[in-house]
Each structure stands twice: as structure tokens, then as C-alpha cells.
Design a protein around this motif. Structure first.
Motif, mmCIF file in Angstrom:
data_model
loop_
_atom_site.group_PDB
_atom_site.id
_atom_site.type_symbol
_atom_site.label_atom_id
_atom_site.label_comp_id
_atom_site.label_asym_id
_atom_site.label_seq_id
_atom_site.Cartn_x
_atom_site.Cartn_y
_atom_site.Cartn_z
ATOM 1 N N ASP A 126 8.054 58.424 4.021
ATOM 2 C CA ASP A 126 8.855 57.561 4.899
ATOM 3 C C ASP A 126 9.404 56.347 4.173
ATOM 4 O O ASP A 126 10.435 55.795 4.562
ATOM 5 C CB ASP A 126 7.994 57.068 6.060
ATOM 6 C CG ASP A 126 8.049 58.011 7.231
ATOM 7 O OD1 ASP A 126 8.894 58.914 7.194
ATOM 8 O OD2 ASP A 126 7.255 57.847 8.173
ATOM 9 N N THR A 127 8.685 55.897 3.132
ATOM 10 C CA THR A 127 9.126 54.671 2.475
ATOM 11 C C THR A 127 10.268 54.929 1.495
ATOM 12 O O THR A 127 10.939 53.997 1.084
ATOM 13 C CB THR A 127 7.969 54.017 1.688
ATOM 14 O OG1 THR A 127 7.591 54.917 0.642
ATOM 15 C CG2 THR A 127 6.786 53.745 2.571
ATOM 16 N N LEU A 162 20.446 48.329 -4.327
ATOM 17 C CA LEU A 162 20.811 46.910 -4.289
ATOM 18 C C LEU A 162 20.606 46.261 -5.643
ATOM 19 O O LEU A 162 21.432 45.462 -6.097
ATOM 20 C CB LEU A 162 19.956 46.182 -3.256
ATOM 21 C CG LEU A 162 20.389 46.325 -1.809
ATOM 22 C CD1 LEU A 162 19.366 45.691 -0.891
ATOM 23 C CD2 LEU A 162 21.732 45.667 -1.601
ATOM 24 N N TYR A 167 13.783 53.379 2.080
ATOM 25 C CA TYR A 167 13.827 51.919 1.914
ATOM 26 C C TYR A 167 13.821 51.553 0.440
ATOM 27 O O TYR A 167 14.564 50.684 -0.014
ATOM 28 C CB TYR A 167 12.630 51.261 2.597
ATOM 29 C CG TYR A 167 12.549 51.521 4.063
ATOM 30 C CD1 TYR A 167 13.328 50.798 4.953
ATOM 31 C CD2 TYR A 167 11.708 52.490 4.575
ATOM 32 C CE1 TYR A 167 13.262 51.033 6.306
ATOM 33 C CE2 TYR A 167 11.629 52.733 5.929
ATOM 34 C CZ TYR A 167 12.412 52.009 6.783
ATOM 35 O OH TYR A 167 12.349 52.246 8.112
ATOM 36 N N LEU A 168 12.941 52.219 -0.309
ATOM 37 C CA LEU A 168 12.843 51.892 -1.727
ATOM 38 C C LEU A 168 14.128 52.261 -2.449
ATOM 39 O O LEU A 168 14.590 51.560 -3.335
ATOM 40 C CB LEU A 168 11.642 52.614 -2.351
ATOM 41 C CG LEU A 168 10.300 52.190 -1.737
ATOM 42 C CD1 LEU A 168 9.145 52.972 -2.348
ATOM 43 C CD2 LEU A 168 10.068 50.698 -1.934
ATOM 44 N N THR A 199 17.127 52.242 -1.071
ATOM 45 C CA THR A 199 18.092 51.194 -0.739
ATOM 46 C C THR A 199 17.882 49.979 -1.625
ATOM 47 O O THR A 199 18.825 49.383 -2.154
ATOM 48 C CB THR A 199 17.956 50.790 0.732
ATOM 49 O OG1 THR A 199 18.025 51.954 1.537
ATOM 50 C CG2 THR A 199 19.051 49.831 1.138
ATOM 51 N N LEU A 200 16.594 49.619 -1.805
ATOM 52 C CA LEU A 200 16.264 48.472 -2.640
ATOM 53 C C LEU A 200 16.764 48.690 -4.067
ATOM 54 O O LEU A 200 17.372 47.811 -4.681
ATOM 55 C CB LEU A 200 14.739 48.292 -2.634
ATOM 56 C CG LEU A 200 14.196 46.937 -3.040
ATOM 57 C CD1 LEU A 200 14.696 45.881 -2.091
ATOM 58 C CD2 LEU A 200 12.681 46.969 -3.047
#
Lengths: 305, 367
Positions: free
Chosen positions: A271-272, A282, A275-276, A278-279
Motif C-alpha cells: 500500500d505504501t 517529486l 506514496y513512496l 510519488t515522493l
């Protein structure tokens, strides 16, 4: 692993990704006008509970979808009053809206916990009637799923091919300049918030009326924040938002696939990944300033008095 | 002008300044009282619509929270995590660092502290508790380090990174709970901690040591900002980072270190939650505590006294809400509406509130 299980995973990924894409599209519009809505989680909850309540009361799921969209629009207008008219801080106002949504959705949804509704009717894709029943049942989608990609294209067209979209993006880049060239930043931001809220409401409606077909408190489980992250991931562009939503759906699908094939990987760690990722994206962009956010995102427009 | 006033002791101006301060303080109190009354009126309308008598509800709320020693102790219990998380936002906000990531840092603090509690369960309390505090702070600081570093290097804004990491931390906690730590009976929480891993409580209530820690930290924050070199340098960086850098201040180091300290404080709040309040680690135990801390810090402009007062008001609302659920059959989450109305009313009058507080506290944080 059979073809059937793979198709089943894809099908469920499409179901879980749809609500996310609608919400992300809505947030793209609001952020393009210069407003970041951290209260999206609350907006989704209120929309989901309202839509479910109306669908349950009237027995008509489409009325529920309509009510959910309107509820989303109205919730965003509350944020509009705080940050546009009263010039409040956007992050704090958004979080206050989130808490409001926690409470209001619990109040609206209380009588409907455990209620049964007729979900959105599922229609088979034309041309797939020939498939065996078992396969065909995996590709019976509801109207909101069929409309989500056209919705993304529509949002792109609105933002990049109409005068309204030009004005909206201008306000998001520099409200002062937009005002000087005859636009009304306050009105445009209200409009952006309302349209964004409508789209978020559609996403929430898909969650409660078509996908889960029930109501529980906090049922959105962080989707509002995922949408905010996805907007950044898609560089504030509606068509790239499709890719972002696909990424999240793929993570869900991947997780289900691994489970069905018996490989032991914690679903929580999977699930993470989005997010990671996306990070990471960025950080990679960090060096280049090309794809920056709308320039006045988060700023208060004070007018020219 | 206000800055010189703050630096030169009131000796030079004596009584008039004190009187003016009193006047402003009174105005602020009246203004906030009116705002809260307006919020109560709005929420009363909602109670009325859902078929409750708002006057009875409010009377019950007040008597249950402030009318008894037990009720008051419960208010203090609810207030403690708000104080600590608000501080975790307030400190970085002095450097114009927007720490929206307290929620995630809190989870990581709780996670690290739980590891300590489960691994060294044979240790005596005087060893184990300090270790858990340190572990909790390390977890929070670790979670804040990357946003701080990326911001200091000018790569990514800390608002975005802390928000993203907020979504990651609860999943890491779930991973450990479901994978390794869950008790034989339940899958979504650990077994209860050994008594040595529990923070001591006072006078037979649920008020625990973390309240004292929070108050000490608030006082320390006030003292550091007011009368140490670090405080002065932080004020300088917060006021004008460019000028501070040209004057030779290590701005990047400050950004990273202060962000990590903010994270460590948030981690401490997480440790206090699992060691004091729950006594075990529960899946998804925090429903927005960190965001609440952000709001409280923002509403009180990062001022220690303001944090104390705002936390108290919010805690009264929350504790009263608990009772509303018990006696009136409304879902607990409904109290969030009253809270949100209070926030809306305050947020909708930013200019007035800023003027009132700017006068009263000398400085205003940059949002």
C-alpha cells in the motif's frame, strides 16, 4: 494462476480506482485555480453518506449520485467562503473542513448503517455478450466507470481549450494579473471549487453506491489525501491523473494477485508503494523547476484595496 | 515597534503598557467568547434538527466536564496529546516550516516505543520508560528528517512530503502489528504492555506523566524562544532567511535540526499515547490527532499560552462529546461538527484575530 483470476484482479482494480480518479480530477481543477483542499477527506465522507442516504430513501441510485455530487459541491463552497471571501489560511481551513466532514457524515449516515440499497446497475460492455457467463460477469461495469475517462478528457478540454479554463489557470498562476486583465478571481475560485466538489462527489458516490454498497464511518480511508498526492504526481494535469489513478489501482491489483498466488508480502507495505513513488518523482523533479505547481497555489488573494 | 517593545523590558514604559496589554487581552477574550457562542448556536441548530434539546445537551456537556473532578481529569487527559502535537507544529513554524506531518511522526514514535516496550519487557520501569521516550522521539525525528533535509536543500516543499509520509506511517505500523506484534487474541492490536512500560498516572485518574512533560516542554519552548541565542537566531531566520544566511547563520542546519526536533516531539506524543493512554499499540489508533495539533498551533499562532488555552477549549468540547454519545445516542464523531464550527468561526475572522493576537503576543507566524 488462471486467466479468470487475473481478469478478476483487473476488474476489481478498475472498481477501486474509479472513485479515486473522479476525486483527483476535481482536485486538479481546484488546485489549478490556486486552492489546495486538504479537507477532501471530509468532502468525500459527506458526499458518500448523503448519496447513500438518498439512494436508500428513494430507491433510485442515480438520484443518490446526483445528491452526492451536489453535497460535494456545497462542502467545497464552505471552504470557498473561508479561504476566498474570508481570506483564511488554506491548510487550516481545509483541515477544519475535514473534521466537519467527519462529524456531518456520521450524523447523516447514522440511520443508514447496515441498510441495503440497490446499487448502480451494471451494464455489460457491448461486444462482450459472446463471452462465457463467468468471464462476462467480470466486465459488467456501472455508468460511472464508463464515464470516468471521458470525464478526464472533459476536464482537460475545460481547462486547456476554453476561455473559462484559461481564466481559471490564470487565477491559479497570478490572481493579480488575472484581475488586471478583467477576470474576477473570487468568482472563478468559487466556480472551480464547486466543479471540483461535484467531481469529488461523483467519486464518493461511486464508492458508497456502486462499489461498497453500504455506509460505514470513515469509509473513505484516506482517499482524500491520496487524491491530493495524485494531483501532485500528475503534475496538475487531468490526463496524467489517469496514469496516477491507474498506478494506485495497479498497486491494489498487484496486491490481490500476490495474495491469490500465495506469495507472502504484507499488503500494508504494498500500500505504501504509490506514496513512496510519488515522493521519489517529486525528488527527481526537484532539480528541474519546469513542472512546478500553479504559482499562487495556497496564497490568499487580497484584492487591490 | 512591537518587537522593540518585546525586547525592552516593560520597565521603560511601566504601567500604561501593562494596562494596554490588559485591555487587549480582555478584548481578545470577549471576541473569542463571542465566537464560541456563535459556534454553539450553529451546533445547537443541528442538535435541534436531529431532535435533541440543545440547552440540555450543553448543560450536560458543561457539568460533565468542568463540574466534577473526574470530568476535569478527563479533560486533562484529552488535552495532553493536543498540547504535545501542537508544540510539534509550533516550533518548526517559527522557521516558517509547515509541519503537516505530525500525524505520521506520531505513528512512528508510537511504533518505535512499542518495539522497546515489547523487546525489553523485563527491564525495570526507571530504565524502560526513558528508553521508550528516546525511541519514540527517535522514530518521530527519523520521519521528519527527510522532509526537513529536502526542504533545506530546496528540492521539495515540506508541506507535500510530510503529507505523503502521513499516509505511509500508519501502514508501517499496521505491517508490524499484523505481521509480528499482535496478541494471540486480536489481530489488530498488541498485547497490553507490562506495568513497567506504562507511564505513571496521578491520583487514581487517567491523567499521566505526559501532561507534566507537555507543560515542561511548553515552558521550555517559551524560554528558548525568548531568552536563548538559539531562539534569537530562529526568530532571525523566520523573519528573513536571506538576511540570516548572509549574516552567517547556518540556515540549512537549523531547518533540518528544528524539523527533526518537531518530529521528535510528535514522536513523544505517540509514545505517550501508547504508553499512557492505551497501554498497547492499536491499529489506526490516531484519528487526526496530528491534524488537530496543526489546527491548534495555527489558531494560537504558535504561542505557548495560546496553545494551552486553545487545547483546553478543544478538550472540553471533545470530552463533552463523549458524554453526548452516552446519553443521547448520537455518534461520537458528531462532536467534530461543534469543533469544526468553532474553527470555522475563528478562521473566518483572520484579520481581526491576527490583530488581537499580534498585539497581545508580539509576533505573528507566517502561514
Amino acid at each position: 494462476m488462471t486467466l479468470l483470476s487475473v481478469l478478476g484482479v483487473i476488474s476489481s482494480a478498475i472498481f477501486s480506482g474509479t472513485s479515486l480518479l473522479y476525486t483527483t480530477l476535481g482536485e486538479v481543477i481546484t488546485e489549478r485555480s490556486g486552492i489546495v483542499n486538504l479537507g477532501l477527506e471530509g468532502v468525500l465522507l459527506v458526499s458518500a453518506s448523503t448519496g447513500f442516504a438518498v439512494a436508500s430513501l428513494t430507491g433510485n441510485p442515480y438520484l443518490g449520485v446526483l445528491a452526492a455530487a451536489l453535497a460535494g459541491g456545497l462542502m467545497n463552497l464552505i471552504l470557498g467562503y473561508l479561504v476566498v471571501t474570508r481570506r483564511g489560511n488554506q491548510l487550516a481551513s481545509g483541515l477544519a473542513l475535514m473534521f466537519f466532514g467527519f462529524g456531518l457524515s456520521a450524523l447523516i449516515g447514522k440511520p443508514y448503517v447496515g441498510a441495503k440499497i440497490k446499487g448502480l446497475p451494471r451494464i455489460l460492455l457491448p461486444g462482450l455478450q459472446e463471452l462465457p457467463r463467468l468471464y462476462a460477469s467480470l466486465f459488467r461495469f456501472d455508468l460511472l466507470i464508463y464515464l470516468v475517462i471521458p470525464a478526464a478528457v472533459l476536464v482537460w478540454w475545460l481547462l486547456f481549450r476554453t476561455r473559462w479554463g484559461l481564466g481559471l489557470r490564470a487565477v491559479g498562476e497570478s490572481a493579480d494579473t488575472a484581475f488586471a486583465s478583467g477576470r474576477n478571481p473570487w468568482l472563478i475560485r468559487y466556480q472551480a471549487l464547486f466543479v471540483g466538489g461535484l467531481l469529488a462527489g461523483l467519486g464518493a458516490a461511486h464508492l458508497s453506491i456502486a462499489y461498497a454498497m453500504n455506509w460505514t464511518e470513515y469509509m473513505t480511508a484516506g482517499r482524500g489525501f491520496i487524491a491530493v498526492a495524485l494531483v501532485i504526481f500528475s503534475k496538475w494535469h487531468p490526463l496524467r491523473a489517469i496514469v496516477g489513478a491507474l498506478l494506485f489501482s495497479a498497486a491494489v491489483a498487484f496486491q490481490l494477485l500476490l495474495q491469490s498466488s500465495g506469495i507472502k508480502v504484507s499488503p500494508f507495505l504494498l500500500d505504501t508503494i504509490p506514496y513512496l513513488l510519488t515522493l521519489l518523482v517529486l525528488i527527481i523533479w526537484g532539480g528541474t523547476r519546469k513542472h512546478a505547481a500553479p504559482a499562487s497555489l495556497g496564497r490568499v488573494y487580497h484584492g487591490t484595496e | 515597534m512591537s518587537r522593540t517593545n518585546a525586547i525592552i523590558p516593560s520597565l521603560t514604559q511601566g504601567k500604561p503598557r501593562l494596562a494596554a496589554f490588559g485591555q487587549r487581552f480582555l478584548n481578545g477574550v470577549i471576541r473569542y467568547t463571542l465566537m464560541i457562542l456563535l459556534a454553539l448556536l450553529l451546533f445547537g441548530a443541528i442538535l435541534l434538527i436531529s431532535g435533541r434539546n440543545p440547552l440540555h445537551s450543553y448543560r450536560d456537556m458543561l457539568t460533565s466536564t468542568l463540574g466534577s473532578a473526574y470530568g476535569f481529569s478527563e479533560v486533562l487527559v484529552a488535552m495532553t496529546p493536543m498540547l504535545i502535537t501542537a508544540l510539534a507544529v509550533a516550533l518548526p513554524s517559527r522557521l516558517i516550516l509547515i509541519n503537516v506531518g505530525v500525524e505520521g511522526q506520531l505513528y512512528m514514535g508510537a511504533c518505535f516505543a512499542t518495539w522497546g516496550a515489547l523487546t525489553f519487557r523485563d527491564w525495570p520501569a526507571w530504565c524502560l520508560l526513558p528508553l521508550m521516550v528516546l525511541l519514540g522521539m527517535a522514530g518521530g525525528a527519523l520521519w521528519a528528517f527527510m522532509p526537513g533535509y529536502l526542504r533545506a536543500r530546496g528540492i521539495v516543499n515540506e508541506t507535500i512530503t510530510t503529507l505523503l509520509l502521513n499516509s505511509v506511517a500508519p501502514k508501517v505500523v499496521s505491517f508490524f502489528i499484523f505481521g509480528f506484534w499482535h496478541s494471540p487474541m486480536d489481530t489488530d492490536k498488541t498485547a497490553s504492555f507490562v506495568p513497567a512500560a506504562r507511564l505513571p498516572t496521578f491520583f487514581g485518574t487517567r491523567v499521566d506523566l505526559s501532561l507534566a512533560i507537555a507543560l515542561v516542554l511548553l515552558a521550555l519552548f517559551w524560554w528558548v524562544m525568548k531568552s536563548t541565542r538559539w531562539g534569537l537566531e530562529m526568530r532571525a531566520i523566520g523573519g528573513n532567511p536571506q538576511a540570516a544566511r548572509r549574516n552567517g547563520l547556518p540556515v540549512s542546519t537549523y531547518l533540518v535540526v528544528v524539523m527533526c526536533i518537531g518530529g521528535a516531539i510528535a514522536g513523544l506524543a505517540g509514545m505517550a499515547q501508547v504508553s499512557g493512554y492505551y497501554g498497547l499499540l492499536l491499529n489506526n489508533f490516531s484519528r487526526g490527532t496530528g491534524y488537530m495539533g496543526f489546527l491548534i498551533s495555527w489558531l494560537s499562532f504558535g504561542d505557548p499560552l495560546g496553545i494551552l488555552l486553545t487545547s483546553f477549549v478543544v478538550a472540553v468540547i471533545f470530552t463533552g462529546g463523549n458524554l453526548l454519545q452516552l446519553t443521547q445516542g448520537l455518534p461520537f464523531a458528531v462532536i467534530n461538527i461543534l469543533l469544526a464550527f468553532t474553527l470555522f468561526v475563528v478562521l473566518a475572522r483572520p484579520t481581526q484575530a491576527v490583530i488581537a493576537l499580534k498585539g497581545a503576543y508580539g509576533s505573528e507566524p507566517k502561514p
